[in-house]
Each structure stands twice: as structure tokens, then as C-alpha cells.
Motif scaffolding. Sequence first.
Motif, short mmCIF file in Angstrom:
data_model
loop_
_atom_site.label_atom_id
_atom_site.label_comp_id
_atom_site.label_asym_id
_atom_site.label_seq_id
_atom_site.Cartn_x
_atom_site.Cartn_y
_atom_site.Cartn_z
N ALA A 77 17.19 18.76 90.19
CA ALA A 77 17.48 17.84 91.29
C ALA A 77 16.28 17.69 92.21
O ALA A 77 15.96 16.58 92.66
CB ALA A 77 18.69 18.33 92.08
N GLN A 78 15.58 18.78 92.47
CA GLN A 78 14.41 18.73 93.34
C GLN A 78 13.28 17.92 92.71
O GLN A 78 12.65 17.10 93.38
CB GLN A 78 13.93 20.15 93.66
N ILE A 79 13.04 18.12 91.43
CA ILE A 79 11.99 17.36 90.74
C ILE A 79 12.34 15.88 90.69
O ILE A 79 11.49 15.02 90.92
CB ILE A 79 11.76 17.93 89.33
N GLY A 80 13.59 15.57 90.42
CA GLY A 80 14.02 14.17 90.41
C GLY A 80 13.86 13.51 91.77
O GLY A 80 13.40 12.36 91.87
N PHE A 81 14.20 14.24 92.83
CA PHE A 81 14.06 13.70 94.18
C PHE A 81 12.59 13.48 94.53
O PHE A 81 12.22 12.46 95.11
CB PHE A 81 14.72 14.62 95.20
#
Length: 103
Positions: A77-81
Motif C-alpha cells: 500500500a505504501q509503495i502504491g501510494f
Amino acid sequence: MDLRISSPTTPLAGASLVRRPAAPQNDEKDVGFAGALKGALTSVSAAQNHSTRLQQEVQMENPAVSLEETMVAIQKAQIGFQATLHVRNRMVQAYTDIMNMQV
């Protein structure tokens, strides 16, 4: 050396932006860049929601949810954000550059 990790979950939609479908689907209303961007944003949002649910389950000490699975979901989720944020910044910069061009 192969560093790929096989995962039972599907990858984020950011990876699907690179590939084009073999044949366009008839029920798909959004096409082109706008549709791809909307799909990527939906996927990032779903990944964030999934990681939040897993975090809550770990906090409630659900034995069916592992800490490792939760940490991987949080990182995805952090990488996607972060990728979404970079795309947004590039789009704003491109818009600013175009608006500053002399005609």
C-alpha cells in the motif's frame, strides 16, 4: 540470482499500466489514460483498505492473520501510494510547463 517472491495475491494495478489488454472489453467505459489512471487509483485505494483491515485484525489478535502478511500488505500500500504521488507530481509539473509556454 532470482529475487522474485511468488505471492498468492495479485499485484498492484500500477504494474498493469504497462501492459495493454489483448482485446478491449465492451463493458469498460473508461478507455485510454483516464481509465488506466482511474483503475490504478482504485487499486491503490483497495490496497490501503486491505492493509488497514489486516492491521485491525492483528491488533485484535486474530490468529488467522499473520504479522508477516500484514507487513507485506502495508508495504504494498505504501509503495502504491508513493507511485501515485509521483505520477500526480509529474502531471502537475507537466501542466505547469504547458501553461507557462509562450504561444
